[in-house]
Scaffold this motif. Structure first.
Motif, PDB file in Angstrom:
ATOM      1  N   ARG A  48      50.854  20.935  19.690  1.00 12.30           N
ATOM      2  CA  ARG A  48      49.555  20.160  20.372  1.00 12.30           C
ATOM      3  C   ARG A  48      48.108  20.519  20.178  1.00 12.30           C
ATOM      4  O   ARG A  48      47.366  20.177  20.175  1.00 12.30           O
ATOM      5  CB  ARG A  48      49.755  18.554  20.498  1.00 12.30           C
ATOM      6  N   ASN A  49      48.256  21.780  20.677  1.00 13.12           N
ATOM      7  CA  ASN A  49      47.196  22.272  21.567  1.00 13.12           C
ATOM      8  C   ASN A  49      46.220  23.912  20.325  1.00 13.12           C
ATOM      9  O   ASN A  49      45.625  24.289  20.788  1.00 13.12           O
ATOM     10  CB  ASN A  49      47.409  22.802  22.910  1.00 13.12           C
ATOM     11  N   GLY A  50      47.932  23.448  19.508  1.00 13.30           N
ATOM     12  CA  GLY A  50      47.230  24.959  18.354  1.00 13.30           C
ATOM     13  C   GLY A  50      47.610  26.567  19.396  1.00 13.30           C
ATOM     14  O   GLY A  50      47.914  27.404  18.562  1.00 13.30           O
ATOM     15  N   ASN A  51      49.223  26.229  20.039  1.00 11.65           N
ATOM     16  CA  ASN A  51      50.122  27.248  19.932  1.00 11.65           C
ATOM     17  C   ASN A  51      50.461  27.396  18.822  1.00 11.65           C
ATOM     18  O   ASN A  51      51.299  26.389  18.493  1.00 11.65           O
ATOM     19  CB  ASN A  51      49.855  26.973  21.792  1.00 11.65           C
ATOM     20  N   GLN A  52      51.377  29.311  18.821  1.00  4.31           N
ATOM     21  CA  GLN A  52      51.829  28.788  17.138  1.00  4.31           C
ATOM     22  C   GLN A  52      53.022  29.353  18.322  1.00  4.31           C
ATOM     23  O   GLN A  52      53.169  29.980  19.001  1.00  4.31           O
ATOM     24  CB  GLN A  52      51.260  30.360  16.797  1.00  4.31           C
ATOM     25  N   PHE A 112      49.182  32.532  22.208  1.00  2.19           N
ATOM     26  CA  PHE A 112      48.724  31.232  22.843  1.00  2.19           C
ATOM     27  C   PHE A 112      47.386  31.542  22.582  1.00  2.19           C
ATOM     28  O   PHE A 112      46.470  32.308  22.828  1.00  2.19           O
ATOM     29  CB  PHE A 112      48.859  30.718  24.238  1.00  2.19           C
ATOM     30  N   GLY A 113      46.670  30.058  22.134  1.00  6.82           N
ATOM     31  CA  GLY A 113      45.352  29.849  21.604  1.00  6.82           C
ATOM     32  C   GLY A 113      44.545  30.083  22.906  1.00  6.82           C
ATOM     33  O   GLY A 113      44.577  29.899  24.361  1.00  6.82           O
ATOM     34  N   ASP A 114      43.564  31.151  22.442  1.00  7.28           N
ATOM     35  CA  ASP A 114      42.161  31.304  23.547  1.00  7.28           C
ATOM     36  C   ASP A 114      42.166  31.262  25.004  1.00  7.28           C
ATOM     37  O   ASP A 114      41.888  30.506  26.143  1.00  7.28           O
ATOM     38  CB  ASP A 114      40.952  29.472  23.160  1.00  7.28           C
ATOM     39  N   GLU A 115      43.047  32.167  25.134  1.00  7.08           N
ATOM     40  CA  GLU A 115      43.084  32.896  26.317  1.00  7.08           C
ATOM     41  C   GLU A 115      41.941  33.885  26.806  1.00  7.08           C
ATOM     42  O   GLU A 115      41.606  33.099  27.922  1.00  7.08           O
ATOM     43  CB  GLU A 115      44.847  34.287  26.354  1.00  7.08           C
ATOM     44  N   GLU A 116      41.770  34.325  26.496  1.00 11.26           N
ATOM     45  CA  GLU A 116      40.926  34.782  26.672  1.00 11.26           C
ATOM     46  C   GLU A 116      38.811  33.826  27.044  1.00 11.26           C
ATOM     47  O   GLU A 116      38.346  33.997  27.948  1.00 11.26           O
ATOM     48  CB  GLU A 116      39.418  36.067  26.080  1.00 11.26           C
ATOM     49  N   GLY A 126      44.851  27.479  25.622  1.00 11.74           N
ATOM     50  CA  GLY A 126      46.036  27.212  25.262  1.00 11.74           C
ATOM     51  C   GLY A 126      47.246  26.766  25.754  1.00 11.74           C
ATOM     52  O   GLY A 126      47.624  25.653  26.482  1.00 11.74           O
ATOM     53  N   SER A 127      47.368  27.781  26.587  1.00 12.20           N
ATOM     54  CA  SER A 127      47.973  27.796  27.438  1.00 12.20           C
ATOM     55  C   SER A 127      48.303  26.470  28.451  1.00 12.20           C
ATOM     56  O   SER A 127      49.416  25.531  29.529  1.00 12.20           O
ATOM     57  CB  SER A 127      48.954  28.756  28.287  1.00 12.20           C
ATOM     58  N   ARG A 128      47.326  26.379  29.210  1.00 14.24           N
ATOM     59  CA  ARG A 128      46.628  25.494  31.139  1.00 14.24           C
ATOM     60  C   ARG A 128      47.130  23.861  29.679  1.00 14.24           C
ATOM     61  O   ARG A 128      47.502  23.019  30.033  1.00 14.24           O
ATOM     62  CB  ARG A 128      45.043  25.351  30.624  1.00 14.24           C
ATOM     63  N   LEU A 129      46.384  23.771  28.517  1.00  7.46           N
ATOM     64  CA  LEU A 129      47.311  22.265  28.062  1.00  7.46           C
ATOM     65  C   LEU A 129      48.272  22.447  28.175  1.00  7.46           C
ATOM     66  O   LEU A 129      48.302  20.563  28.095  1.00  7.46           O
ATOM     67  CB  LEU A 129      46.006  22.400  26.954  1.00  7.46           C
ATOM     68  N   THR A 130      49.160  23.255  27.315  1.00  6.39           N
ATOM     69  CA  THR A 130      50.321  23.370  27.497  1.00  6.39           C
ATOM     70  C   THR A 130      51.183  22.627  28.673  1.00  6.39           C
ATOM     71  O   THR A 130      52.215  21.883  29.231  1.00  6.39           O
ATOM     72  CB  THR A 130      50.960  23.918  26.544  1.00  6.39           C
ATOM     73  N   ALA A 131      50.346  22.991  29.612  1.00  6.72           N
ATOM     74  CA  ALA A 131      51.490  23.264  30.802  1.00  6.72           C
ATOM     75  C   ALA A 131      50.244  22.248  32.015  1.00  6.72           C
ATOM     76  O   ALA A 131      50.939  21.619  32.974  1.00  6.72           O
ATOM     77  CB  ALA A 131      50.407  24.354  31.803  1.00  6.72           C
ATOM     78  N   GLY A 132      49.128  20.939  31.484  1.00  9.25           N
ATOM     79  CA  GLY A 132      49.047  20.176  32.178  1.00  9.25           C
ATOM     80  C   GLY A 132      48.039  20.055  32.795  1.00  9.25           C
ATOM     81  O   GLY A 132      47.673  19.725  34.376  1.00  9.25           O
ATOM     82  N   GLN A 133      47.284  21.723  32.814  1.00  7.57           N
ATOM     83  CA  GLN A 133      46.701  22.503  34.111  1.00  7.57           C
ATOM     84  C   GLN A 133      45.003  21.867  33.720  1.00  7.57           C
ATOM     85  O   GLN A 133      44.236  22.789  34.406  1.00  7.57           O
ATOM     86  CB  GLN A 133      46.617  23.699  34.247  1.00  7.57           C
ATOM     87  N   LEU A 134      44.949  21.778  32.105  1.00  8.52           N
ATOM     88  CA  LEU A 134      43.743  21.106  31.905  1.00  8.52           C
ATOM     89  C   LEU A 134      43.857  19.731  31.628  1.00  8.52           C
ATOM     90  O   LEU A 134      45.121  19.782  30.161  1.00  8.52           O
ATOM     91  CB  LEU A 134      43.363  21.801  30.688  1.00  8.52           C
ATOM     92  N   PRO A 166      49.343  17.157  27.238  1.00  4.78           N
ATOM     93  CA  PRO A 166      50.116  17.985  28.215  1.00  4.78           C
ATOM     94  C   PRO A 166      51.842  18.010  27.283  1.00  4.78           C
ATOM     95  O   PRO A 166      51.568  17.385  26.765  1.00  4.78           O
ATOM     96  CB  PRO A 166      50.479  17.430  29.301  1.00  4.78           C
ATOM     97  N   ASP A 167      52.576  19.140  27.347  1.00  2.00           N
ATOM     98  CA  ASP A 167      53.588  19.172  26.896  1.00  2.00           C
ATOM     99  C   ASP A 167      54.852  19.828  27.417  1.00  2.00           C
ATOM    100  O   ASP A 167      55.662  20.677  27.016  1.00  2.00           O
ATOM    101  CB  ASP A 167      53.607  19.721  25.447  1.00  2.00           C
ATOM    102  N   PRO A 168      54.536  18.417  28.029  1.00  2.23           N
ATOM    103  CA  PRO A 168      55.823  18.438  29.130  1.00  2.23           C
ATOM    104  C   PRO A 168      57.742  18.859  28.475  1.00  2.23           C
ATOM    105  O   PRO A 168      58.036  19.759  29.288  1.00  2.23           O
ATOM    106  CB  PRO A 168      56.474  17.801  30.429  1.00  2.23           C
ATOM    107  N   GLU A 169      57.598  18.306  27.525  1.00  3.86           N
ATOM    108  CA  GLU A 169      59.242  18.050  26.724  1.00  3.86           C
ATOM    109  C   GLU A 169      59.148  19.324  26.286  1.00  3.86           C
ATOM    110  O   GLU A 169      60.294  19.489  26.607  1.00  3.86           O
ATOM    111  CB  GLU A 169      58.912  17.373  25.472  1.00  3.86           C
ATOM    112  N   ARG A 170      58.064  19.846  25.736  1.00 10.98           N
ATOM    113  CA  ARG A 170      58.592  21.319  25.279  1.00 10.98           C
ATOM    114  C   ARG A 170      58.678  23.063  26.767  1.00 10.98           C
ATOM    115  O   ARG A 170      59.548  22.843  26.046  1.00 10.98           O
ATOM    116  CB  ARG A 170      56.654  22.350  24.579  1.00 10.98           C
ATOM    117  N   LEU A 171      57.810  22.719  27.395  1.00 14.14           N
ATOM    118  CA  LEU A 171      58.342  23.416  28.122  1.00 14.14           C
ATOM    119  C   LEU A 171      59.595  22.991  29.383  1.00 14.14           C
ATOM    120  O   LEU A 171      59.870  24.629  29.635  1.00 14.14           O
ATOM    121  CB  LEU A 171      57.053  23.099  29.507  1.00 14.14           C
ATOM    122  N   ALA A 172      60.189  21.997  28.895  1.00 14.43           N
ATOM    123  CA  ALA A 172      61.175  21.262  30.128  1.00 14.43           C
ATOM    124  C   ALA A 172      62.402  22.138  28.789  1.00 14.43           C
ATOM    125  O   ALA A 172      63.191  21.990  29.209  1.00 14.43           O
ATOM    126  CB  ALA A 172      61.311  20.326  29.971  1.00 14.43           C
TER     127      ALA A 172
END
Ligand code: HGY
Ligand code: MN
Ligand code: MN
Ligand code: MN
Length: 400
Positions: A48-52, A112-116, A126-134, A166-172
């Protein structure tokens, strides 16, 4: 594989890379990733956050082992920061298949998208959105230098910004994440090792300093009548170096914007971005406080109004000892040697994800120690050693 990626987003003028989030070069990198995944008959998806993600096995099964990094770059960045981790992930999978291993856990490779954060100013989006930190709201506030918002850029690139979150199900469903990365320093070069394991990521952050002065004519305004913000900016940059030396930290004013930005106009506003990092929080607090105190002093002296905004902050990341020690054991079994464990001042997606899942990092020697520059380098033998080490770690985690 490496040769098909290298030309994407490379500037002929500087030899550096300009792969900024949601631009054409980013789209070309994403297409490259998808082709690599489909060529290996992996299940390709975009979250959902564009990460591949490229999956081997059932993503729903849980306890997956995931490896990957990012493909975007800083302005005129090097060839290895990010891409080495993604290319090595595909190469390690190829090696594991050649070894004929049986996978006991699902395996995924990620970009992961937009790391820099080169375009919108925030790292690891990308990772902050998925981890719920943004949050979605915070992400919608991000704008690039042309005023284009993150959602507008995503939509223009064909992604649905409404879906981000956030995508907690994915990270779980992930049991371990391992990111291979070119070392951004010379510790491995000095120790004589091709590969290392990360112990920690220093606390680090980004602050925006706004120096408001008074625009005026460069030729007719007497020096005594000026409120020139460039003076306070310059004195603050020099103070940052002094304070960093005192605190044993690093501090960089690497980005500046000036209004009205005319050769013959005293600026009305000088905006400077500070990147500060230190091995521990106390040293970081000391250097940040010292720089701000110095900035307020010079601003008062020159009649400048100062605004300081903390734009992002990442606390120290101590990588999980169990996974880290497991990797040291796995590599020790294979090589008979103890892989060095080292800290880093560079931020990474692994650092963001470590708040949600067990994460670890492998570093590959960079004899120049240089990064975020076209001079960044890793030798072919060391890159191959990195792939072997990653394959050994993935086999130890996902195949036994
Ligand atoms: O800024 C960093 O440390 C990382 O390369 N994004
Ligand atoms: Mn980087
Ligand atoms: Mn990186
Ligand atoms: Mn990273």
């Amino acid at each position: 594989m490496w040769r098909s990626l290298r030309p994407i987003g490379r500037s002929d003028a500087s030899g550096g890379y300009r792969r900024y989030a949601w631009t054409g070069a980013d789209a070309d990198c994403r297409l490259w990733f998808r082709m690599q995944a489909e060529a290996r008959r992996l299940n390709y998806e975009v979250d959902r956050n564009g990460n591949q993600w490229a999956w081997l096995g059932d993503p729903e099964a849980g306890d997956a082992v995931v490896t990957g990094s990012h493909l975007d770059s800083v302005p005129d960045g090097g060839a290895f920061d990010g891409p080495l981790g993604v290319v090595s992930s595909f190469a390690a999978l190829d090696e594991l298949r050649a070894r004929g291993v049986q996978f006991r856990r699902p395996l995924a490779i990620t970009n992961f998208g937009d790391e820099e954060g080169a375009r919108f100013g925030l790292a690891c989006v990308g990772s902050r959105l998925t981890a719920g930190q943004l949050s979605k709201e915070q992400a919608y506030e991000l704008r690039d230098g042309d005023g284009v918002s993150l959602p507008q850029a995503m939509e223009a690139a064909g992604y649905d910004p409404e879906a981000i979150g956030p995508d907690p199900e994915r990270l779980a469903r992930i049991g371990a994440f391992v990111e291979l990365h070119v070392e951004q320093g010379r510790a491995l070069d000095l120790s004589g090792d091709a590969v290392g394991i990360a112990s920690a990521i220093w606390p680090h952050g980004r602050w925006r300093y706004d120096f408001h002065g008074e625009a005026n004519h460069a030729g007719t305004t007497r020096l005594v009548d000026r409120r020139d913000p460039m003076l306070s900016y310059a004195e603050t940059v020099l103070a940052a170096r002094r304070e960093a030396e005192l605190a044993g930290a690093v501090a960089t004013f690497g980005k500046i914007s000036v209004e009205p930005n005319g050769v013959n106009a005293i600026p009305s506003l000088v905006r400077g971005w500070l990147d500060a990092r230190a091995a521990d929080q106390g040293a970081l607090d000391a250097v940040i406080a010292g720089i701000e105190t110095a900035a307020r002093e010079t601003a008062a002296r020159h009649g400048i109004d100062l605004g300081v905004v903390r734009e992002s902050f990442t606390p120290v990341v101590e990588f999980e000892h169990a996974l880290r020690d497991e990797m040291v054991r796995i590599l020790g079994e294979k090589t008979g040697e103890k892989t060095p464990v080292l800290g880093t001042g560079a931020g990474h997606d692994a650092g963001i994800l470590s708040a949600s899942i067990p994460t670890a990092m492998l570093f590959v020697r960079n004899p120049t120690g240089v990064s975020h520059s076209p001079a960044e380098f890793a030798g072919e033998d060391d890159c191959v050693a990195g792939v072997h080490a990653l394959a050994d770690v993935l086999e130890g985690l996902a195949c036994r």
